[in-house]
Each structure stands twice: as structure tokens, then as C-alpha cells.
Design a protein around this motif. Structure first.
Motif, PDB file in Angstrom:
ATOM      1  N   THR A  73      40.159  -9.231  26.666  1.00  0.00           N
ATOM      2  CA  THR A  73      39.536  -7.948  26.335  1.00  0.00           C
ATOM      3  C   THR A  73      39.232  -7.850  24.843  1.00  0.00           C
ATOM      4  OG1 THR A  73      41.506  -6.616  25.830  1.00  0.00           O
ATOM      5  CG2 THR A  73      40.936  -6.895  28.161  1.00  0.00           C
TER       6      THR A  73
ATOM      7  N   SER B 143      37.182  -3.590  29.804  1.00  0.00           N
ATOM      8  CA  SER B 143      38.036  -2.452  29.456  1.00  0.00           C
ATOM      9  C   SER B 143      39.422  -2.632  30.075  1.00  0.00           C
ATOM     10  CB  SER B 143      37.417  -1.156  29.972  1.00  0.00           C
ATOM     11  OG  SER B 143      37.440  -1.135  31.390  1.00  0.00           O
ATOM     12  N   ILE B 144      40.349  -1.774  29.661  1.00  0.00           N
ATOM     13  CA  ILE B 144      41.690  -1.827  30.231  1.00  0.00           C
ATOM     14  C   ILE B 144      41.638  -1.594  31.737  1.00  0.00           C
ATOM     15  CG2 ILE B 144      43.930  -0.655  30.297  1.00  0.00           C
ATOM     16  CD1 ILE B 144      43.613  -0.175  27.278  1.00  0.00           C
TER      17      ILE B 144
ATOM     18  N   PRO C 217      44.904  -8.198  24.653  1.00  0.00           N
ATOM     19  CA  PRO C 217      44.379  -6.916  24.177  1.00  0.00           C
ATOM     20  C   PRO C 217      43.422  -7.130  23.014  1.00  0.00           C
ATOM     21  CG  PRO C 217      46.619  -7.236  23.388  1.00  0.00           C
ATOM     22  CD  PRO C 217      46.324  -8.382  24.311  1.00  0.00           C
TER      23      PRO C 217
ATOM     24  N   ASP D 215      47.863  -3.299  19.068  1.00  0.00           N
ATOM     25  CA  ASP D 215      47.832  -1.844  19.113  1.00  0.00           C
ATOM     26  C   ASP D 215      48.844  -1.348  20.145  1.00  0.00           C
ATOM     27  OD1 ASP D 215      46.445   0.637  20.692  1.00  0.00           O
ATOM     28  OD2 ASP D 215      46.128   0.782  18.534  1.00  0.00           O
TER      29      ASP D 215
ATOM     30  N   GLU E  40      47.297   0.466  23.263  1.00  0.00           N
ATOM     31  CA  GLU E  40      46.577  -0.456  24.142  1.00  0.00           C
ATOM     32  C   GLU E  40      47.542  -1.360  24.894  1.00  0.00           C
ATOM     33  OE1 GLU E  40      42.904  -3.692  23.859  1.00  0.00           O
ATOM     34  OE2 GLU E  40      43.548  -2.597  22.079  1.00  0.00           O
TER      35      GLU E  40
ATOM     36  N   ARG F   8      49.231   0.545  27.726  1.00  0.00           N
ATOM     37  CA  ARG F   8      48.358   0.770  28.872  1.00  0.00           C
ATOM     38  C   ARG F   8      48.173  -0.516  29.693  1.00  0.00           C
ATOM     39  NH1 ARG F   8      42.967   3.569  27.666  1.00  0.00           N
ATOM     40  NH2 ARG F   8      43.102   3.918  29.921  1.00  0.00           N
TER      41      ARG F   8
END
Length: 253
Positions: A46, A52-53, A74, A78, A81, A84
Motif C-alpha cells: 500500500t 487502500s486499507i 503500510p 504511522d 494506519e 487499522r
């Protein structure tokens, strides 16, 4: 329900080399096809893709029926992020651009629940099989594999300090960014870059952590493998597709 096992993490702990493939196309059928090709792991990227997540969930699900581990990268180191992606069910993460022990510690904190970290607690996520994994909050870190990327001259100088951080399960060397950092942008196989990668790989092993690497230059991959690389990626889906399409075109022109 028991906590799902992380075969990739177990293999690294046992010192078994794991051969992987980079997945940059956000399509579940592409991931499913790659999952059936016999690789030990697939990297869902990503950082350098539009993925996207939310899109990572069907991609991870596509690989579940096959004996292959998925790793998600990721976009950055972060905390939100990373939280998630973990809640979405990722058990292995490759965190880019970790420059020193402090940044490695930040990544470790992001994958651990308090009091050992700062990962936010949610009751029913895909990670805990929607709340059905017994004692998930207490045991999650057992099967989470945190890999960090050392991809600059500054990061390579800090290899031993990064490797000493508790919770770092492996260190991946990114040759493209490293080449740019060394003054050779676009020359990931430059002799000086090769020398730096091989040296860093040996230092990571000497520090007691598994080294990782990606290259489409097979002679470079073999050199790094001989230096002790334990998780090695040898292809990228989009590049393989482009190269095959261009080669077929050349046959018929």
C-alpha cells in the motif's frame, strides 16, 4: 477459537528461508492466482500503489485457501494506519523507511496493546475473528510479525541498534531507496549498492535478526541469499505482466 498461527514468523524464527513475491495490483483474482504459485509469502503493497486499507481485506482473503503467508506494507510508519491494518487482519507488516532505533520502537509500540504499546483496542475486528479468538488482546503479539525497512545510508549505519529493539522480527533492505540515498537513483544494482546490501545483510544476521530483500536482478538476489538473506522477494506482479506482454509483442512485430 484459537489465535491464528503465523507460519511466516515461525519459519523466520526457525531460520528457514522464505521466498516471496510482490503484489502491487489490487485485484483479489490476481492475488489468488499468485497465492497458488507456491511462494512462501506475498507482499501486499500500500506504500507505492493506490491500494487502500479497505482493499487489503479481500486481497488477504483471496490468499487464505493457499499455503502462503501475506505481509502488508503500510504507506508509512504511522500508528493509526498500522492499527487499522492489524484490525483488518494483517499479522505481518513491513514498515517502510525506519531510520533508527527510536523509529523502530515507534513501530513496535504501534503493533502492541497497552501497557506494552499504543495499539488501540477494538472488541470485534477481523483480527480477532470478530471477537471469537479467546484472549486476543493478551496474545495478539505472539503471532504479529513486525518487519522494518532499512533503506538509506543513515539507516544502514544504525543496523545493530535497530536489530536490538525488542519486537523487531526482521529487517528488510530496500535497494531502490538505498541506491537513491547513495547517489545512484534508478541504479538499484549499482556495484556500490550491491556491496552495501551484502554487508548489511551479513550484519543483520550477525545481530541475530532475519534479513529481507527484493530485487528483479537474479544475480543480485543470489548474492544476497548467499550472504544470509532469509526472506527474499524475487518478482513484482505488475512488472512481470508488463515484461511478458512486451516480449510477446516483440515476437509478433
Amino acid at each position: 477459537m484459537d489465535l491464528p498461527k503465523n507460519a511466516f514468523k515461525a519459519a523466520l524464527r526457525e531460520g528457514r528461508r522464505q521466498i516471496g513475491y510482490w503484489s502491487s495490483i489490487a485485484d483479489s483474482c490476481v492475488v489468488e492466482m499468485l497465492a497458488g504459485c507456491g511462494y512462501d509469502w506475498l507482499l501486499i503493497d500500500t506504500e507505492h500503489t493506490p491500494t487502500s486499507i479497505g482493499q487489503t481485506v479481500p486481497l488477504m482473503q483471496a490468499a487464505v485457501p493457499y499455503p502462503v503467508s501475506t505481509i502488508v506494507r503500510p504507506g508509512w510508519n504511522d500508528t493509526v494506519e498500522i492499527k487499522r491494518l492489524l484490525d483488518a487482519g494483517a499479522q505481518s507488516l513491513l514498515v517502510p523507511y525506519v531510520q533508527n532505533a527510536e523509529e523502530a520502537e515507534k513501530a513496535v509500540a504501534a503493533v502492541r496493546y497497552p501497557p506494552h504499546g499504543v495499539r488501540g483496542v477494538a472488541g470485534a475486528t477481523r483480527a480477532s475473528r470478530f471477537g471469537m479468538v479467546q484472549d486476543y488482546g493478551k496474545r495478539a503479539s505472539e503471532e504479529i510479525c513486525l518487519l522494518v525497512q532499512a533503506e538509506t545510508v543513515e539507516a544502514l549505519a544504525e543496523i545493530e541498534e535497530i536489530a536490538a529493539v525488542d519486537g523487531v522480527d526482521g529487517i528488510f533492505i530496500g535497494p531502490a531507496d538505498l541506491a537513491a540515498s547513495m547517489g545512484y537513483p534508478g541504479e538499484a544494482s549499482h556495484p556500490e549498492v550491491r556491496k552495501a546490501v551484502v554487508d548489511a545483510t551479513k550484519r543483520i544476521r550477525a545481530a541475530g535478526k532475519p534479513p529481507g530483500f527484493l530485487s528483479l536482478d537474479m544475480s543480485f538476489c543470489r548474492e544476497v541469499a548467499d550472504a544470509g538473506c532469509l526472506f527474499l522477494a524475487v518478482g513484482v506482479d505488475a512488472i512481470s505482466l508488463r515484461q511478458a506482454a512486451a516480449a510477446r509483442r516483440d515476437e509478433w512485430r
